[in-house]
Design an enzyme around this catalytic site. Structure first.
Site, PDB file in Angstrom:
ATOM      1  N   HIS A  44       0.627  -1.056   0.060  1.00  0.00           N
ATOM      2  CA  HIS A  44       0.063   0.042   0.072  1.00  0.00           C
ATOM      3  C   HIS A  44       0.943   1.252  -0.182  1.00  0.00           C
ATOM      4  CE1 HIS A  44      -2.938  -2.818   1.084  1.00  0.00           C
ATOM      5  NE2 HIS A  44      -3.792  -2.287   0.861  1.00  0.00           N
ATOM      6  N   ASP A 174      -3.934  -3.144  12.167  1.00  0.00           N
ATOM      7  CA  ASP A 174      -4.668  -2.739  10.927  1.00  0.00           C
ATOM      8  C   ASP A 174      -4.915  -3.925  10.126  1.00  0.00           C
ATOM      9  OD1 ASP A 174      -5.021  -1.585   8.357  1.00  0.00           O
ATOM     10  OD2 ASP A 174      -2.896  -0.962   8.101  1.00  0.00           O
ATOM     11  N   TRP A 226     -17.481 -16.477   8.672  1.00  0.00           N
ATOM     12  CA  TRP A 226     -18.707 -15.693   8.944  1.00  0.00           C
ATOM     13  C   TRP A 226     -18.620 -14.326   9.605  1.00  0.00           C
ATOM     14  CZ3 TRP A 226     -18.058 -20.743  10.171  1.00  0.00           C
ATOM     15  CH2 TRP A 226     -17.971 -21.055  11.416  1.00  0.00           C
ATOM     16  N   LYS A 227     -17.655 -14.408  10.565  1.00  0.00           N
ATOM     17  CA  LYS A 227     -17.489 -13.312  11.573  1.00  0.00           C
ATOM     18  C   LYS A 227     -17.134 -12.149  10.622  1.00  0.00           C
ATOM     19  CE  LYS A 227     -16.590 -16.416  15.200  1.00  0.00           C
ATOM     20  NZ  LYS A 227     -15.678 -16.730  16.355  1.00  0.00           N
ATOM     21  N   GLY A 306       1.737  -4.272  15.340  1.00  0.00           N
ATOM     22  CA  GLY A 306       2.430  -2.974  15.039  1.00  0.00           C
ATOM     23  C   GLY A 306       3.996  -3.013  15.464  1.00  0.00           C
TER      24      GLY A 306
END
Length: 336
Positions: A44, A174, A226-227, A306
């Protein structure tokens, strides 16, 4: 190859200025891309930059557009992104959420009509660097099937939460609602690697760790099955309702590309209730206990959310940021 942070920043900034950005806004946006790359989130950062330039060249992102506040009530504000550059809009709105938190203890900014913010964790780190707990999320174009379905109807809608520490080694989660973000899948394919665990389905309908097969089908796997699917739907609805902007459904119906999305930025100032020393003590006690875990593999390490990014940043700032030859060639070819 490894490229110095300052050189990568300068390259990004130059290319954005060539597409109509002011010096100030080009620098702000370029910093987000360069910092993501420094933290090891190449998917990203540097890897995604050529696609962003292509969106600018197509007119899908407006270089001179900046988000602005359209309404407010107490510590809650709505902003219109005006189809501006996603990282720039998100950064401005998280700064505003932090300002509101400093004044009132909490700040919420709901942003509509914006574009891809690239690495969502950037705004978690931003909030934490301002001494705030940061919570933010975005919706996307429909790019993931709901659990039990085959065709993409929901977004992978990344969610971020960040807890500040005085030493700068913040706790930052994240995660997309898919097992892997599309950028991570693309990066694995470019490197000729398999994903560490299944991340989607192949053309035969079987779960696979082959990134190329997943890209063919577009059937990424929701995290937690499904969660993750349920979380995606709720995050999308909250973003659309609070911002007054587009839902994933509307984005898919209105646009061929991922534009005009909705985002939420929340900042909470913990110093309004406790001192930094008390907060640090709570955090450090938990982290130290987790790190005492018995590793599955001999010599293995347990990382908090992190921590890898924090350590990678230190290495990359000292030794340069790794960039694939193929990606660097694409970026150089963008110069006008």
């Amino acid at each position: 190859m490894r490229i110095k942070f300052e050189d990568l920043l300068t390259k990004f900034e130059k290319l954005l200025i060539s597409r109509g950005f002011s010096q100030e806004n080009a620098h702000k946006a370029a910093t987000v891309f360069a910092q993501s790359s420094a933290d090891g989130i190449y998917s990203h950062g540097v890897n995604r930059f050529p696609r962003v330039i292509s969106y600018l060249d197509k007119g899908l992102i407006q270089p001179n557009a900046l988000c602005e506040k359209v309404s407010s009530f107490g510590s809650f504000e709505r902003w219109d992104g005006k189809l501006g550059l996603g990282p720039l809009n998100a950064s401005i709105c998280m700064d505003r959420a932090c300002e509101l938190a400093t004044e009132n203890g909490i700040g919420i900014v709901a942003l509509s009509n914006t574009n891809h913010w690239m690495r969502g964790g950037s705004y978690g780190w931003q909030a934490a660097n301002n001494g705030c707990i940061g919570i933010c999320w975005t919706n996307t174009t429909p790019n993931m099937p709901a659990w039990g379905g085959k065709d993409p109807r929901i977004g992978n809608n990344p969610f971020i939460i960040a807890i500040p520490r005085s030493n700068g080694a913040h706790i930052v989660l994240d995660c997309a609602m898919s097992q892997f973000a599309y950028g991570k899948i693309e990066e694995a394919r470019m490197k000729g690697e398999k994903l560490p665990v299944p991340g989607g389905y192949d053309t035969m309908g079987n779960m696979t760790a082959d990134p190329a097969e997943i890209e063919k089908t577009g059937r990424v796997l929701p995290m937690g099955y499904w969660k993750g699917s349920g979380m995606s739907i709720l995050l999308d609805l909250a973003a659309a309702v609070l911002s007054g902007g587009n839902s994933c459904t509307e984005i898919g119906k209105k646009y061929e590309e991922e534009i005009a999305i909705s985002q939420i930025m929340i900042a909470i100032d913990p110093s309004k209730m406790d001192t930094k020393e008390i907060s640090d003590s709570i955090i450090n006690t938990v982290i130290e206990d987790i790190k005492q875990s018995e590793p599955i593999n001999e010599g293995g390490k347990i990382f908090y959310p992190g921590e890898r990014e924090y350590l990678t940043r230190q290495d990359n700032m000292e030794n340069g940021i790794p960039v694939l030859d193929e990606v660097w060639e694409k970026i150089n070819a963008l110069e006008k």
